[in-house]
Design an enzyme around this catalytic site. Structure first.
Site, PDB file in Angstrom:
ATOM      1  N   SER A 251      61.297  -7.491   1.048  1.00 36.94           N
ATOM      2  CA  SER A 251      61.371  -8.621   1.967  1.00 36.94           C
ATOM      3  C   SER A 251      62.808  -9.117   2.041  1.00 36.94           C
ATOM      4  O   SER A 251      63.681  -8.656   1.303  1.00 36.94           O
ATOM      5  CB  SER A 251      60.484  -9.752   1.455  1.00 36.94           C
ATOM      6  OG  SER A 251      61.097 -10.301   0.301  1.00 36.94           O
ATOM      7  N   LYS A 252      62.990 -10.073   2.917  1.00 37.23           N
ATOM      8  CA  LYS A 252      64.315 -10.641   3.108  1.00 37.23           C
ATOM      9  C   LYS A 252      64.836 -11.221   1.784  1.00 37.23           C
ATOM     10  O   LYS A 252      66.003 -11.092   1.446  1.00 37.23           O
ATOM     11  CB  LYS A 252      64.205 -11.748   4.159  1.00 37.23           C
ATOM     12  CG  LYS A 252      65.470 -11.987   4.908  1.00 37.23           C
ATOM     13  CD  LYS A 252      65.212 -12.882   6.087  1.00 37.23           C
ATOM     14  CE  LYS A 252      66.522 -13.501   6.526  1.00 37.23           C
ATOM     15  NZ  LYS A 252      66.401 -14.389   7.631  1.00 37.23           N
ATOM     16  N   ARG A 253      63.918 -11.865   1.087  1.00 38.62           N
ATOM     17  CA  ARG A 253      64.324 -12.509  -0.175  1.00 38.62           C
ATOM     18  C   ARG A 253      64.805 -11.489  -1.208  1.00 38.62           C
ATOM     19  O   ARG A 253      65.689 -11.772  -2.014  1.00 38.62           O
ATOM     20  CB  ARG A 253      63.137 -13.324  -0.722  1.00 38.62           C
ATOM     21  CG  ARG A 253      63.519 -14.192  -1.875  1.00 38.62           C
ATOM     22  CD  ARG A 253      62.697 -15.454  -2.022  1.00 38.62           C
ATOM     23  NE  ARG A 253      61.378 -15.402  -1.410  1.00 38.62           N
ATOM     24  CZ  ARG A 253      60.242 -15.218  -2.096  1.00 38.62           C
ATOM     25  NH1 ARG A 253      60.273 -15.033  -3.389  1.00 38.62           N
ATOM     26  NH2 ARG A 253      59.094 -15.237  -1.474  1.00 38.62           N
ATOM     27  N   GLY A 255      66.415  -8.863  -0.507  1.00 35.02           N
ATOM     28  CA  GLY A 255      67.666  -8.220  -0.091  1.00 35.02           C
ATOM     29  C   GLY A 255      67.550  -7.413   1.185  1.00 35.02           C
ATOM     30  O   GLY A 255      68.461  -6.661   1.512  1.00 35.02           O
TER      31      GLY A 255
END
Ligand code: GLU
Length: 478
Positions: A251-253, A255
């Site tokens: 996910s974005k979190r 990276g």
């Protein structure tokens, strides 16, 4: 004779160049180069609603940064190669012509169903706990007089569709599970599934190497090839990338940000290439470091794994540190750091190079350098934690005061300084480690820094003296 290898990276300009897309681009590039083939960049921009201004440029920047430029395709605003144009919105007439051909052959039909009826048919299937597969029987009995402005659907034939994926192996799908999918939308634009196949055929693509999310669409593609009597390319789907917990999708979190954010954070393209390629590929050994040229030599698509790859940013940082320490030369490293540090640090270039050499071990990303080297340029601020980190205040005061005598007017080198400070510690009965720790804090404002003798010499004895004095005056008041 085998067909020449022609592969494409076919991103949709819908925003960021994600890690997964960058890896797909890299696998395509390596496969092409390994086989002396052609690497093509095609822009799949037929979904006008998802189009994001600037994302084509972002893709070009990302690929250039990684050093994987295409041989053909849309590059820096130009269509390069004989199979262009390479942007799907410039190729509408091709899709429309093939759609018309399929209509003429009775292999496709105009679809007149209203949105409400479509929703109703779908709900019906859900109520009956049946999968919803669109078929012509859902079409209204009454057809409008003209077909203009209506979408076209492919009439999926009965039977089974088989193919073999180089990574995932053999598939055998019942066509009864495949929708009569829309190939051309009401606005005359093709769907992804349609344009993708037409272009892969027209651009003579030999291998389709792409993310695992396209595996479920592959039966549609295979059926289209068969209906059009075109030779299918070979399919190579690469593994899913999971987040560091090895469970959830990246996910974005974790990276999954734009590739160029990694540049901003100070990662080297060499490290990113190395890291990305090992997300689902290895050369059959435990080897962890490859240059791009070495990867071209070693890349064998049959060694792409099926099992999910795990994205671990710490591993990337570790790899990046390796490239900073040993993968590139000192001069090269210094040049790359120019963008990441204040410009006035570069006035004395030799001094800057010496600092980089001194702290190279510690630099994990180019962006770290500013924080790590700052105390060479800016007098430190002494936070309360630093005083707390001093184990023995009295010893520190004694040692630091005595050091002032040594540093004032000092003109020797590393060796002389070390000798003098060790003697001082001994004669004052202070453990050398304690003295050096106190000096480090006074001169750098931190508890971690390069070796103390080099640090003093690089900060300069005069400035070191000033800093020690200032530190002592605060320490005495503690
Ligand atoms: N346009 C698709 C994407 O955005 C390409 C899929 C493919 O390579 O076939 O990733």
């Amino acid at each position: 004779m085998n067909k020449p290898v022609r592969v494409r990276f076919a991103p949709s300009p819908t925003g960021l160049l994600h890690i997964g897309s960058a890896r797909a681009a890299l696998f395509n590039y390596l496969f092409a180069k390994h086989h002396n083939g052609t690497f093509i960049l095609r822009i799949e921009d037929t979904d006008r609603e998802r189009f994001v201004e600037g994302s084509v440029e972002q893709i070009v920047d990302g690929l250039s940064w990684l050093g994987i430029e295409p041989d053909e395709g849309f590059w820096n605003g130009e269509h390069i190669g004989k199979h262009g144009p390479y942007v799907q919105s410039h190729r509408l007439e091709h899709y429309q012509a093939v759609a018309q051909q399929l209509i003429d052959q009775g292999l496709a039909y105009y679809s007149y169903i209203s949105n409400e009826d479509f929703a109703k048919a779908k709900q019906d299937a859900i109520d009956r706990k049946q999968p919803f597969v669109y078929r012509e029987e859902f079409e209204p009995k009454q057809k409008p007089a003209a077909s203009d402005g209506y979408p076209i659907r492919l009439r999926i034939p009965k039977g089974r569709t088989k193919w073999s994926d180089i990574v995932y192996g053999d598939f055998d799908v019942d066509n009864a599970t495949v929708d009569d999918f829309v190939i051309l939308k009401a606005d005359g634009y093709p769907t992804y599934n349609f344009a993708n196949v037409i272009d892969d055929h027209m651009m003579e693509i030999s291998h389709v190497i792409r993310g695992p999310e396209f595996l479920p669409s592959t039966p549609k593609h295979a059926i289209l090839y068969d209906l059009l009597e075109w030779v299918r390319p070979k399919f190579v789907h690469v593994p899913v990338i999971l987040g560091p917990d090895g469970k959830k999708k990246l996910s974005k979190r974790d990276g999954d940000v734009d590739l160029m954010d990694y540049k901003k954070q100070g990662f080297l393209p060499e490290a990113i290439v190395n890291f990305l390629v090992l997300l689902g590929w290895n050369d059959g050994t435990e080897r962890e470091f490859f240059t791009l040229e070495e990867l071209v030599g070693a890349f064998d698509a049959t060694r792409i794994q099926r099992s999910p790859a795990k994205f671990d940013i710490e591993r990337l940082r570790w790899m990046n540190g390796h490239y900073i320490r040993e993968g590139i030369g000192l001069q090269d490293l210094t040049e790359r750091l120019v963008e990441y540090v204040p410009q006035d640090w570069l006035k004395d270039e030799e001094y800057f190079i010496d600092l980089v050499a001194l702290d190279r071990e510690r630099i994990k990303t180019l962006a770290d350098a500013q924080q790590l080297l700052e105390f060479f340029f800016v007098d430190p601020h002494y936070s309360p934690e630093l005083f707390a980190a001093l184990p023995d205040k009295d010893a520190a005061i004694t040692g630091l005061t005595a050091t002032l005598d040594i540093l004032e007017g000092f003109s020797g080198g590393h060796h002389e300084l070390e000798k003098a400070l060790r003697n001082l510690a001994e004669s004052h009965n202070i453990a050398a480690g304690k003295l050096f720790g106190a000096l480090r804090i006074a001169i750098t404002g931190r508890t971690q820094a390069p070796g103390i003798f080099d640090t003093i010499l690089m900060v300069g004895t005069e400035r070191s003296v000033e800093r020690i004095r200032r530190f002592l005056s605060i320490l005495r008041k503690q």
